[in-house]
Design a protein around this motif. Sequence first.
Motif, PDB file in Angstrom:
ATOM      1  N   LEU A 131       8.578  88.187  -9.581  1.00 28.28           N
ATOM      2  CA  LEU A 131       8.433  89.637  -9.463  1.00 28.28           C
ATOM      3  C   LEU A 131       7.162  90.108 -10.164  1.00 28.28           C
ATOM      4  CD1 LEU A 131       9.857  92.282  -8.508  1.00 28.28           C
ATOM      5  CD2 LEU A 131      10.805  92.434 -10.825  1.00 28.28           C
ATOM      6  N   VAL A 132       6.410  90.973  -9.472  1.00 25.77           N
ATOM      7  CA  VAL A 132       5.244  91.632 -10.053  1.00 25.77           C
ATOM      8  C   VAL A 132       5.531  93.126 -10.122  1.00 25.77           C
ATOM      9  CG1 VAL A 132       2.809  92.213  -9.748  1.00 25.77           C
ATOM     10  CG2 VAL A 132       3.599  89.907  -9.251  1.00 25.77           C
ATOM     11  N   VAL A 133       5.354  93.708 -11.305  1.00 23.56           N
ATOM     12  CA  VAL A 133       5.544  95.145 -11.499  1.00 23.56           C
ATOM     13  C   VAL A 133       4.209  95.736 -11.943  1.00 23.56           C
ATOM     14  CG1 VAL A 133       6.797  96.950 -12.722  1.00 23.56           C
ATOM     15  CG2 VAL A 133       7.958  94.809 -12.132  1.00 23.56           C
ATOM     16  N   ILE A 134       3.725  96.726 -11.200  1.00 25.62           N
ATOM     17  CA  ILE A 134       2.429  97.346 -11.474  1.00 25.62           C
ATOM     18  C   ILE A 134       2.650  98.806 -11.836  1.00 25.62           C
ATOM     19  CG2 ILE A 134       0.155  97.925 -10.551  1.00 25.62           C
ATOM     20  CD1 ILE A 134       0.504  95.621  -8.566  1.00 25.62           C
ATOM     21  N   GLU A 135       2.111  99.211 -12.977  1.00 29.36           N
ATOM     22  CA  GLU A 135       2.109 100.616 -13.367  1.00 29.36           C
ATOM     23  C   GLU A 135       0.669 101.108 -13.292  1.00 29.36           C
ATOM     24  OE1 GLU A 135       3.960 101.322 -17.113  1.00 29.36           O
ATOM     25  OE2 GLU A 135       5.669 100.007 -16.682  1.00 29.36           O
ATOM     26  N   GLY A 136       0.459 102.198 -12.572  1.00 25.71           N
ATOM     27  CA  GLY A 136      -0.900 102.690 -12.400  1.00 25.71           C
ATOM     28  C   GLY A 136      -0.932 104.173 -12.118  1.00 25.71           C
ATOM     29  N   SER A 137      -2.104 104.630 -11.714  1.00 25.00           N
ATOM     30  CA  SER A 137      -2.286 106.049 -11.414  1.00 25.00           C
ATOM     31  C   SER A 137      -3.283 106.193 -10.280  1.00 25.00           C
ATOM     32  CB  SER A 137      -2.781 106.801 -12.657  1.00 25.00           C
ATOM     33  OG  SER A 137      -4.032 106.270 -13.086  1.00 25.00           O
ATOM     34  N   ALA A 138      -3.212 107.330  -9.594  1.00 22.91           N
ATOM     35  CA  ALA A 138      -4.104 107.580  -8.459  1.00 22.91           C
ATOM     36  C   ALA A 138      -4.460 109.057  -8.420  1.00 22.91           C
ATOM     37  CB  ALA A 138      -3.442 107.161  -7.155  1.00 22.91           C
ATOM     38  N   GLU A 139      -5.747 109.342  -8.232  1.00 21.89           N
ATOM     39  CA  GLU A 139      -6.184 110.732  -8.146  1.00 21.89           C
ATOM     40  C   GLU A 139      -5.752 111.365  -6.829  1.00 21.89           C
ATOM     41  OE1 GLU A 139     -10.330 111.109  -8.845  1.00 21.89           O
ATOM     42  OE2 GLU A 139     -10.251 110.311 -10.897  1.00 21.89           O
ATOM     43  N   ASN A 140      -5.632 110.543  -5.784  1.00 22.42           N
ATOM     44  CA  ASN A 140      -5.249 111.081  -4.472  1.00 22.42           C
ATOM     45  C   ASN A 140      -3.737 111.130  -4.289  1.00 22.42           C
ATOM     46  OD1 ASN A 140      -6.101 112.286  -2.105  1.00 22.42           O
ATOM     47  ND2 ASN A 140      -6.157 110.370  -0.955  1.00 22.42           N
ATOM     48  N   ALA A 141      -3.030 111.047  -5.397  1.00 20.44           N
ATOM     49  CA  ALA A 141      -1.581 111.270  -5.459  1.00 20.44           C
ATOM     50  C   ALA A 141      -0.800 110.400  -4.475  1.00 20.44           C
ATOM     51  CB  ALA A 141      -1.285 112.755  -5.255  1.00 20.44           C
ATOM     52  N   PHE A 142       0.132 111.032  -3.738  1.00 24.77           N
ATOM     53  CA  PHE A 142       1.065 110.272  -2.906  1.00 24.77           C
ATOM     54  C   PHE A 142       0.375 109.578  -1.737  1.00 24.77           C
ATOM     55  CE2 PHE A 142       3.867 113.296  -5.053  1.00 24.77           C
ATOM     56  CZ  PHE A 142       4.874 112.451  -5.486  1.00 24.77           C
ATOM     57  N   ALA A 143      -0.693 110.139  -1.237  1.00 21.44           N
ATOM     58  CA  ALA A 143      -1.421 109.473  -0.150  1.00 21.44           C
ATOM     59  C   ALA A 143      -1.974 108.134  -0.626  1.00 21.44           C
ATOM     60  CB  ALA A 143      -2.549 110.370   0.352  1.00 21.44           C
ATOM     61  N   ALA A 144      -2.459 108.097  -1.855  1.00 18.11           N
ATOM     62  CA  ALA A 144      -3.009 106.859  -2.399  1.00 18.11           C
ATOM     63  C   ALA A 144      -1.915 105.828  -2.658  1.00 18.11           C
ATOM     64  CB  ALA A 144      -3.778 107.154  -3.684  1.00 18.11           C
ATOM     65  N   THR A 166      -0.858 104.356   0.624  1.00 15.73           N
ATOM     66  CA  THR A 166      -1.884 103.425   1.105  1.00 15.73           C
ATOM     67  C   THR A 166      -1.847 102.126   0.307  1.00 15.73           C
ATOM     68  OG1 THR A 166      -3.296 105.285   1.750  1.00 15.73           O
ATOM     69  CG2 THR A 166      -4.352 103.135   1.520  1.00 15.73           C
ATOM     70  N   PHE A 167      -1.639 102.246  -0.985  1.00 12.27           N
ATOM     71  CA  PHE A 167      -1.534 101.071  -1.859  1.00 12.27           C
ATOM     72  C   PHE A 167      -0.356 100.197  -1.433  1.00 12.27           C
ATOM     73  CE2 PHE A 167      -0.445  99.415  -6.295  1.00 12.27           C
ATOM     74  CZ  PHE A 167      -1.390  98.404  -6.232  1.00 12.27           C
ATOM     75  N   ARG A 168       0.772 100.821  -1.151  1.00 14.85           N
ATOM     76  CA  ARG A 168       1.965 100.072  -0.727  1.00 14.85           C
ATOM     77  C   ARG A 168       1.707  99.332   0.587  1.00 14.85           C
ATOM     78  NH1 ARG A 168       6.378 100.374   2.554  1.00 14.85           N
ATOM     79  NH2 ARG A 168       5.497 102.189   3.615  1.00 14.85           N
ATOM     80  N   LYS A 169       1.111 100.026   1.553  1.00 15.36           N
ATOM     81  CA  LYS A 169       0.849  99.401   2.847  1.00 15.36           C
ATOM     82  C   LYS A 169      -0.196  98.291   2.739  1.00 15.36           C
ATOM     83  CE  LYS A 169       2.135 103.373   5.719  1.00 15.36           C
ATOM     84  NZ  LYS A 169       1.666 104.368   6.705  1.00 15.36           N
ATOM     85  N   THR A 170      -1.157  98.468   1.848  1.00 14.77           N
ATOM     86  CA  THR A 170      -2.172  97.427   1.661  1.00 14.77           C
ATOM     87  C   THR A 170      -1.541  96.150   1.114  1.00 14.77           C
ATOM     88  OG1 THR A 170      -3.857  99.111   1.231  1.00 14.77           O
ATOM     89  CG2 THR A 170      -4.361  96.856   0.552  1.00 14.77           C
ATOM     90  N   ILE A 171      -0.627  96.306   0.158  1.00  9.40           N
ATOM     91  CA  ILE A 171       0.072  95.136  -0.387  1.00  9.40           C
ATOM     92  C   ILE A 171       0.872  94.440   0.712  1.00  9.40           C
ATOM     93  CG2 ILE A 171       1.831  94.361  -2.023  1.00  9.40           C
ATOM     94  CD1 ILE A 171       1.017  96.668  -3.844  1.00  9.40           C
ATOM     95  N   LEU A 172       1.559  95.236   1.534  1.00  4.53           N
ATOM     96  CA  LEU A 172       2.379  94.664   2.604  1.00  4.53           C
ATOM     97  C   LEU A 172       1.543  93.890   3.620  1.00  4.53           C
ATOM     98  CD1 LEU A 172       5.016  97.440   3.415  1.00  4.53           C
ATOM     99  CD2 LEU A 172       5.471  95.120   2.603  1.00  4.53           C
ATOM    100  N   ASN A 173       0.309  94.318   3.830  1.00  6.30           N
ATOM    101  CA  ASN A 173      -0.537  93.700   4.851  1.00  6.30           C
ATOM    102  C   ASN A 173      -1.535  92.703   4.265  1.00  6.30           C
ATOM    103  OD1 ASN A 173      -0.029  95.137   7.632  1.00  6.30           O
ATOM    104  ND2 ASN A 173       0.056  96.747   6.076  1.00  6.30           N
TER     105      ASN A 173
END
Length: 241
Positions: free
Chosen positions: A127-140, A143-150
Amino acid sequence: MIQINLIPDVKQEFIHAQKMRNAVITFAILICGVAMALLAVLGIVYGGQAVRESLARTEINKQYKELQSVENIDDVLTIQNQMSKITAIHDNKTINSRLFDVLTAVNPPAPNNVKISTVTLDPKTNLVVIEGSAENAFAATETFRKTILNTSIETVVDGQASTMPLTDEVTIGETSYGESADGSRVLRFTVQFVYPAGLFDNTLKVSRMISPTAQVDVTDSRTRVPDSLFSQQPADVQEGN
């Protein structure tokens, strides 16, 4: 011709008893002979074993004295034991630095890029758990989730390249707004996913991390990881802001 048995019955019984006695004596003599032969064999075996044990004990004592005469024998034996385990230790070690290649590959380009504050790797559960932040809020974060999936992993086995997905499922945990070091408003998030078994094993040759936006050659080091990928945990937004 008529034969008449003139030997009385008592005499016949006596003769029969003598025959039985002679047979018993003969059988007893044979048994004694076999027993004596077995005792002789056992004596030879036991004696030979005692001689071998004595010779072996003498040789052990001789070798022990020779080892005792070697200078720093304890250090020599310790080094030999460690050297015999080097190959196994090398094969079983993990290459955790590949995690930086994974993080670089899955981070989307601006304006949906994210900054990572904490990464937790659990090799027991993959298991990998990532804590982070994004200026573009929920859109970012989406996008981050979909990038990991692909994102896929390119491996090389016996000279043949093959690919496998980085994960089959990405979970976004708690989200909240915070304030970054430069005072901008950001969305804090937690993302976790399960990576394929063997990703960080030394025996698996990984050549590239392939995502929809990047291809990262695996270098097993952090020399090519951009500093902009990481940041401190954003502070809580003060009430009234």
